[in-house]
Design an enzyme around this catalytic site. Structure first.
Site, PDB file in Angstrom:
ATOM      1  CE  LYS A   1      36.200  27.338  42.299  1.00 37.55           C
ATOM      2  NZ  LYS A   1      37.588  27.665  42.718  1.00 37.55           N
TER       3      LYS A   1
ATOM      4  CE1 TYR B   1      34.081  29.669  40.712  1.00 34.97           C
ATOM      5  CE2 TYR B   1      32.062  28.608  41.468  1.00 34.97           C
ATOM      6  CZ  TYR B   1      33.259  29.236  41.749  1.00 34.97           C
ATOM      7  OH  TYR B   1      33.629  29.440  43.047  1.00 34.97           O
TER       8      TYR B   1
END
Ligand code: NAD
Length: 303
Positions: free
Chosen positions: A167, A163
């Site tokens: 991101k 993640y």
């Protein structure tokens, strides 16, 4: 100050069936925009699909007198989402890349699917939607994009290598589309939000969740995608009523002459200077060119 409005504009919001996306959709519809409410309707880990979340938000908007259509594609088919906007409303003005999932697991235990699915939804998803909207933005010389990052991407977070990497990829992506879009009046900014939602319900206490309504993030997004905005290529944080901007800081550093005096030992001797942010005024770089300018300075550096 009069309220910001988006009349005659078409706003596409991905992952708008819940959480932050739903809050954006309700807001923009209430301020005159025609909204494409995209949501795949899968689980928080990205499994399955369901038309209900997007349909429910569209019903809510319509019963309040607003204009919206549902779209149930995955963001990985971003071209089909943009097609929904064009088929129904004939244009697209604002794209909010917001859809997201989590597959948290320690790096040691990460399965290939945990990595791939996170990259697919967050990175490929934002790319596909933006790429499909780009020709319309360029042609009409107007476009506003928000890409949703996360504090995990900016600072790292235990159990989120997939993640965090995805991101942070969105930061470089946004900074670059902002540069390429400038002469066409296409602006793109990064948002690292914080809000109580399905994604954070398991890591936040009920009190914190209640204090962090997704609604508190909306005003910043509203300003960034408004026609009056001039900000582009920037990173913002928004949560629980706090709005702030993030920027890069580079230490003044140490200069080495690019010759044979430039050794590992010389680096060790200058280690404090390299990491110093206090004694010498740090710099706030905004592009890659200023690093190249340092080459000239380095040639004159003392041995
Ligand atoms: P949420 O789970 O409430 O909403 C995300 C929505 O995206 C869901 O409705 C889901 O069905 C949809 N979605 C997931 N995969 C999709 C796909 N492939 N195609 C289309 N839709 C899809 O979560 P949220 O907290 O509102 O998160 C919104 C965004 O903000 C995410 O990108 C998330 O990573 C980011 N974010 C949230 C927080 C927070 O504190 N809530 C913090 C940092 C970043």
């Amino acid at each position: 100050m009069s309220e910001l409005r988006y009349d005659n504009q078409v706003v596409v919001i991905t992952g708008a069936g819940a959480g932050l996306g739903r809050a954006y959709a309700l807001f923009f519809a209430s301020r005159g925009a025609k909204v494409v409410v995209n949501d795949l309707g899968g689980s928080g880990k990205g499994e399955g699909n369901d038309t209900k979340p997007a349909d429910a938000v569209v019903s809510e908007i319509r019963s309040a007198g607003g204009v919206a259509v549902a779209d149930h594609h995955s963001v990985t088919s971003g071209d089909l989402i943009i097609e929904t906007a064009i088929k129904n409303f004939g244009r697209i003005d604002v794209l909010i890349n917001n859809a997201g999932i989590l597959r948290d697991v320690s790096f040691r235990n990460m399965a290939q699917r945990d990595w791939d699915l996170i990259m697919e939804v967050h990175v490929k998803g934002a790319y596909k939607c933006t790429r499909a909207a780009w020709p319309y933005f360029r042609k009409q010389k107007y476009g506003r994009v928000i890409n949703t990052s996360s504090a995990s991407g900016l600072f790292g977070n235990f159990g989120q290598t997939n993640y965090a990497a995805a991101k942070f990829a969105l930061v470089g992506f946004t900074e670059t589309v902002a540069l390429e879009g400038k002469k066409y009046n296409i602006q793109a900014n990064v948002l690292a939000p914080g809000a109580g939602s399905r994604l954070t319900a398991t890591v936040m206490t009920p009190e914190v969740l209640a204090a962090m309504s997704p609604v508190y993030v909306v005003p910043l997004v509203a300003v960034l995608v408004h026609s009056s905005n001039t900000e582009t290529g920037s990173i913002f944080e928004a949560a629980a009523g706090t709005f702030s901007k993030i920027r890069w800081e580079r230490s003044k550093g140490a200069l080495f002459r690019p010759d044979d005096s430039f050794t590992a030992g010389a680096v060790v001797r200058m280690w404090e200077e390299i990491g110093d942010f206090e004694k010498e005024k740090p710099e706030h770089p905004s592009g890659s060119a200023d690093m190249i300018a340092k080459l000239e300075e380095a040639k004159k550096a003392p041995r």
